[in-house]
Design an enzyme around this catalytic site. Structure first.
Site, short mmCIF file in Angstrom:
data_model
loop_
_atom_site.label_atom_id
_atom_site.label_comp_id
_atom_site.label_asym_id
_atom_site.label_seq_id
_atom_site.Cartn_x
_atom_site.Cartn_y
_atom_site.Cartn_z
N VAL A 48 17.70 43.51 -26.99
CA VAL A 48 17.54 42.86 -25.70
C VAL A 48 16.67 43.72 -24.78
CG1 VAL A 48 18.75 42.00 -23.64
CG2 VAL A 48 19.74 41.63 -25.91
N CYS A 49 16.80 45.03 -24.88
CA CYS A 49 16.09 45.95 -23.98
C CYS A 49 14.58 45.73 -23.93
CB CYS A 49 16.41 47.40 -24.34
SG CYS A 49 18.18 47.79 -24.21
N PRO A 50 13.88 45.61 -25.07
CA PRO A 50 12.43 45.42 -24.95
C PRO A 50 12.05 44.11 -24.28
CG PRO A 50 13.11 45.27 -27.25
CD PRO A 50 14.30 45.73 -26.47
#
Length: 189
Positions: A48-50
């Site tokens: 999810v972070c990118p």
């Protein structure tokens, strides 16, 4: 305990300046004298972070026009940030500074450290030029954020700062009506 209205705590950290490909030192003093968004995320080379950081990059030019600097923070090192920047299509687009917090100092200061995992939670903070937290959002690990919502929040925070005695109602957009809290408004909204 809420950080709203509180000054950010002192810190010094190493960061990867994505715009020029250099390592730099960042401290709490860098977050004073201008508006800032500090975006915490769990880990580099994750899922999810990118998507979140790429989405934040999509708003970066507009935020810069509003006088806002953006910093992302995870408990990874600045070296890992550079490696991720060099190897991820999404992260390679980032132009804002990526702060490494392996000591977990900044993450603890903002009260977004998952102590069990040693990772940052998904926290977003708007900090005014005095270093005071004006807005905070913290999401569960599986819930990605929408950076487009930051534009209106920044505009509202800037408006309220520049217009003492006025407040911005729900769904406020720049140029629309604000409120002046008074006895005359009690029970009429």
């Amino acid at each position: 305990m809420s950080l709203i209205g509180k000054e950010i705590q002192p810190f010094t950290a190493q960061a990867y300046n994505s715009a020029n490909g250099e390592f730099i030192e960042v401290s709490d003093e860098n977050l004073k004298g201008q508006w800032n968004i500090v975006c915490f995320y769990p880990a580099d080379f994750s899922f999810v972070c990118p998507t979140e950081l790429e989405d934040l990059q999509g708003q970066y030019a507009e935020l810069k026009k509003l006088g806002v600097e953006v910093y992302s923070v995870s408990t990874d090192t600045h070296f890992v940030h550079k490696a991720w920047h060099d190897h991820s299509e999404a992260i390679n687009k980032i132009e804002y500074t990526m702060i490494g917090d392996p000591s977990q100092t900044i993450t603890r200061n903002f009260d977004v450290l998952d102590e069990e995992l040693g990772l940052a939670q998904r926290g977003t903070f708007i900090i005014d030029p005095d270093g005071i937290v004006q807005a905070a959002e913290i999401n569960a690990d599986g819930i990605g954020r929408d950076a487009s919502t930051l534009i209106d929040k920044i505009k509202a925070a800037q408006y309220v700062r520049n217009n003492p005695g006025e407040v911005c109602p729900a769904k406020w957009k720049e140029g629309t009506e604000t409120l002046k809290p008074s006895l005359d408004l009690v029970g009429k909204i």
